[in-house]
Motif scaffolding. Sequence first.
Motif, PDB file in Angstrom:
ATOM      1  N   LYS A 182      33.811  65.838  44.515  1.00 46.09           N
ATOM      2  CA  LYS A 182      35.130  65.488  45.059  1.00 46.09           C
ATOM      3  C   LYS A 182      35.641  64.187  44.451  1.00 46.09           C
ATOM      4  CE  LYS A 182      37.539  64.725  49.450  1.00 46.09           C
ATOM      5  NZ  LYS A 182      37.392  64.630  50.929  1.00 46.09           N
ATOM      6  N   ILE A 183      34.745  63.214  44.292  1.00 45.34           N
ATOM      7  CA  ILE A 183      35.128  61.940  43.668  1.00 45.34           C
ATOM      8  C   ILE A 183      35.596  62.175  42.234  1.00 45.34           C
ATOM      9  CG2 ILE A 183      34.214  59.734  42.804  1.00 45.34           C
ATOM     10  CD1 ILE A 183      32.390  59.702  45.303  1.00 45.34           C
ATOM     11  N   LEU A 184      34.863  63.004  41.495  1.00 47.18           N
ATOM     12  CA  LEU A 184      35.239  63.290  40.104  1.00 47.18           C
ATOM     13  C   LEU A 184      36.611  63.952  40.023  1.00 47.18           C
ATOM     14  CD1 LEU A 184      32.095  64.534  38.137  1.00 47.18           C
ATOM     15  CD2 LEU A 184      33.281  62.342  37.991  1.00 47.18           C
ATOM     16  N   ARG A 185      36.874  64.899  40.915  1.00 48.63           N
ATOM     17  CA  ARG A 185      38.186  65.562  40.905  1.00 48.63           C
ATOM     18  C   ARG A 185      39.302  64.556  41.130  1.00 48.63           C
ATOM     19  NH1 ARG A 185      35.506  69.828  43.578  1.00 48.63           N
ATOM     20  NH2 ARG A 185      36.102  69.004  45.617  1.00 48.63           N
ATOM     21  N   THR A 186      39.079  63.644  42.056  1.00 46.72           N
ATOM     22  CA  THR A 186      40.095  62.613  42.335  1.00 46.72           C
ATOM     23  C   THR A 186      40.313  61.721  41.121  1.00 46.72           C
ATOM     24  OG1 THR A 186      39.479  62.602  44.678  1.00 46.72           O
ATOM     25  CG2 THR A 186      40.723  60.705  43.861  1.00 46.72           C
ATOM     26  N   LEU A 187      39.239  61.295  40.502  1.00 53.90           N
ATOM     27  CA  LEU A 187      39.352  60.410  39.338  1.00 53.90           C
ATOM     28  C   LEU A 187      40.012  61.123  38.159  1.00 53.90           C
ATOM     29  CD1 LEU A 187      35.891  58.600  39.468  1.00 53.90           C
ATOM     30  CD2 LEU A 187      38.113  57.636  40.072  1.00 53.90           C
ATOM     31  N   LYS A 188      39.671  62.386  37.944  1.00 58.09           N
ATOM     32  CA  LYS A 188      40.255  63.136  36.822  1.00 58.09           C
ATOM     33  C   LYS A 188      41.755  63.334  36.994  1.00 58.09           C
ATOM     34  CE  LYS A 188      37.976  66.769  35.345  1.00 58.09           C
ATOM     35  NZ  LYS A 188      37.153  68.013  35.393  1.00 58.09           N
ATOM     36  N   SER A 189      42.223  63.300  38.239  1.00 58.52           N
ATOM     37  CA  SER A 189      43.659  63.443  38.472  1.00 58.52           C
ATOM     38  C   SER A 189      44.406  62.130  38.275  1.00 58.52           C
ATOM     39  CB  SER A 189      43.914  63.979  39.882  1.00 58.52           C
ATOM     40  OG  SER A 189      43.584  63.008  40.854  1.00 58.52           O
ATOM     41  N   ASN A 190      43.669  61.029  38.101  1.00 58.02           N
ATOM     42  CA  ASN A 190      44.301  59.720  37.940  1.00 58.02           C
ATOM     43  C   ASN A 190      44.047  59.072  36.588  1.00 58.02           C
ATOM     44  OD1 ASN A 190      45.522  58.542  40.660  1.00 58.02           O
ATOM     45  ND2 ASN A 190      43.782  59.815  41.197  1.00 58.02           N
ATOM     46  N   PHE A 191      43.071  59.593  35.836  1.00 58.71           N
ATOM     47  CA  PHE A 191      42.691  58.960  34.574  1.00 58.71           C
ATOM     48  C   PHE A 191      42.629  59.986  33.450  1.00 58.71           C
ATOM     49  CE2 PHE A 191      40.997  56.176  37.837  1.00 58.71           C
ATOM     50  CZ  PHE A 191      41.300  54.903  37.349  1.00 58.71           C
ATOM     51  N   ASP A 192      42.865  59.509  32.225  1.00 59.83           N
ATOM     52  CA  ASP A 192      42.736  60.379  31.060  1.00 59.83           C
ATOM     53  C   ASP A 192      41.276  60.709  30.782  1.00 59.83           C
ATOM     54  OD1 ASP A 192      45.567  60.332  30.343  1.00 59.83           O
ATOM     55  OD2 ASP A 192      45.217  58.229  29.824  1.00 59.83           O
ATOM     56  N   HIS A 193      40.414  59.698  30.962  1.00 59.14           N
ATOM     57  CA  HIS A 193      38.991  59.888  30.683  1.00 59.14           C
ATOM     58  C   HIS A 193      38.146  59.225  31.770  1.00 59.14           C
ATOM     59  CE1 HIS A 193      39.632  61.553  26.664  1.00 59.14           C
ATOM     60  NE2 HIS A 193      40.624  60.693  26.575  1.00 59.14           N
ATOM     61  N   VAL A 194      37.137  59.945  32.232  1.00 54.77           N
ATOM     62  CA  VAL A 194      36.177  59.425  33.202  1.00 54.77           C
ATOM     63  C   VAL A 194      34.812  59.412  32.516  1.00 54.77           C
ATOM     64  CG1 VAL A 194      35.099  59.736  35.451  1.00 54.77           C
ATOM     65  CG2 VAL A 194      37.512  60.369  35.123  1.00 54.77           C
ATOM     66  N   LEU A 195      34.245  58.225  32.339  1.00 55.01           N
ATOM     67  CA  LEU A 195      32.955  58.078  31.667  1.00 55.01           C
ATOM     68  C   LEU A 195      31.877  57.832  32.716  1.00 55.01           C
ATOM     69  CD1 LEU A 195      33.927  55.745  28.671  1.00 55.01           C
ATOM     70  CD2 LEU A 195      34.194  58.226  28.886  1.00 55.01           C
ATOM     71  N   ILE A 196      30.952  58.768  32.857  1.00 56.80           N
ATOM     72  CA  ILE A 196      29.890  58.652  33.858  1.00 56.80           C
ATOM     73  C   ILE A 196      28.643  58.091  33.190  1.00 56.80           C
ATOM     74  CG2 ILE A 196      28.505  59.896  35.569  1.00 56.80           C
ATOM     75  CD1 ILE A 196      30.707  62.162  35.296  1.00 56.80           C
ATOM     76  N   ASP A 197      28.285  56.883  33.558  1.00 62.23           N
ATOM     77  CA  ASP A 197      27.055  56.278  33.055  1.00 62.23           C
ATOM     78  C   ASP A 197      25.910  56.798  33.914  1.00 62.23           C
ATOM     79  OD1 ASP A 197      25.107  54.729  31.911  1.00 62.23           O
ATOM     80  OD2 ASP A 197      25.702  52.865  32.909  1.00 62.23           O
ATOM     81  N   ALA A 198      25.206  57.812  33.406  1.00 60.46           N
ATOM     82  CA  ALA A 198      24.186  58.499  34.182  1.00 60.46           C
ATOM     83  C   ALA A 198      22.867  57.739  34.170  1.00 60.46           C
ATOM     84  CB  ALA A 198      23.973  59.905  33.624  1.00 60.46           C
ATOM     85  N   PRO A 199      22.029  57.948  35.171  1.00 57.54           N
ATOM     86  CA  PRO A 199      20.688  57.353  35.144  1.00 57.54           C
ATOM     87  C   PRO A 199      19.866  57.984  34.023  1.00 57.54           C
ATOM     88  CG  PRO A 199      20.906  58.869  36.987  1.00 57.54           C
ATOM     89  CD  PRO A 199      22.272  58.720  36.401  1.00 57.54           C
ATOM     90  N   ALA A 200      18.941  57.214  33.457  1.00 61.00           N
ATOM     91  CA  ALA A 200      18.112  57.720  32.370  1.00 61.00           C
ATOM     92  C   ALA A 200      17.104  58.740  32.894  1.00 61.00           C
ATOM     93  CB  ALA A 200      17.374  56.558  31.697  1.00 61.00           C
ATOM     94  N   GLY A 201      16.694  59.653  32.013  1.00 63.68           N
ATOM     95  CA  GLY A 201      15.672  60.623  32.384  1.00 63.68           C
ATOM     96  C   GLY A 201      16.245  61.886  32.990  1.00 63.68           C
TER      97      GLY A 201
END
Length: 298
Positions: free
Chosen positions: A131-150
Motif C-alpha cells: 500500500k505504501i508503494l502504491r501511494t509513493l508511485k502515484s506521487n513520484f516518478d521513481h521510487v528507489l527501495i534500498d533493500a536489506p542485504a541477503g
Amino acid sequence: GTRVMWTMTCRLATALRHKEGLHKYMGTAWIIASGKGGVGKSTLSACLGMEIARNGQRVCIVDADIGLRDQDVLLGVQDCIVYDILDVANGICPVDDALVVPKPDALPNLSLLPASQFARAKELEAKAFRKILRTLKSNFDHVLIDAPAGIERSLRGLLSNEINECVLVCTPDDVCIRNAERTASVLRKKGLTAQRVIVNRLNPDYIRRGEMYAAQTVALTLDMPLLGEIPEDAEIYRALLHHQSVMEGESEGRNAIARIALRMTTDEDVPLPEYGQKRTLFQRLFQRRRKGDEKHVR
C-alpha cells in the motif's frame, strides 16, 4: 525546533506535489538489492536518488532495512527524523508526514522515507508495504527501495508485484557473485524477472592483469543485463568520511553513477566504459568518430 521545521518542509513539498496533479500516473519502483552486505548498495541507492532528482525527476528513496537505518545518515538528515516507515504501515501517520526532504533548496524533488531504527523486519507487513508503494508511485516518478542485504525474511517480505525493476549490486569476486545468483533466484521465484546488475568497486589495473573479473564477465556469469559498472573511487569514500554529499565534485566513480542514472530513467544510448578491458581497433576508431561527431554538434 529543527524537527518541526523539517516536518513543515516535508508537508510543504508534499502539498506542492499534490498541486501539480501528480496522482494521474504511476511511477517506477526499483528494488536495489545485494546478496551480501558491504558491496556499496546503500551508498549507491542514495547517489542514484540524488542524481535522478538532479536530472529533474521526482524521486523517493525508501529505506527498507528495518532496524539498520542508513539512508538518513547518507543524506545528512539523521537528526530530522520524526516518523518512519513503520509509523506509516501501522497507521500512526500518513506517508506525507513521514517523508523528509534532505536538500529542500538544491533538490526539492528528492524525498526519503526512513526505516525504523529500533524494530524488526517482521513488524513491516507485506500488505502494508504494498500500500505504501502504491501511494509513493502515484506521487513520484521513481521510487528507489534500498533493500536489506541477503535473502532472509527481511528481503522476502518486501517483494511484490508493485515492484517494476530489480537491480542487484555486486562486487567482482566469487563470494559476492555466488550470493548474487542466490538472490536473483529468490527474486525470480517471487515473479520479479526484470533484473539487471551493477558491478561495483572495479579496479582497471587488476582487470588488465587478469586478477579481477571484468563487469561484463560478472554479468554473463549471472546471466543478467549489465546496468552499469563503477570503479573503486577514493573520492567517494573520502566524501563519506567527511559527511559530504557523495555526488558533489568530479570523479570517475561519480561519472559512472551519473551514467547509470541516465540508463535507468531515459532511452538514451549511454555507452559502458568497460573498465580494464582492451579495446579492439574497431572500437577505438568508433570512439574517435563518436567524439568527433559530438565536437561537431557543439
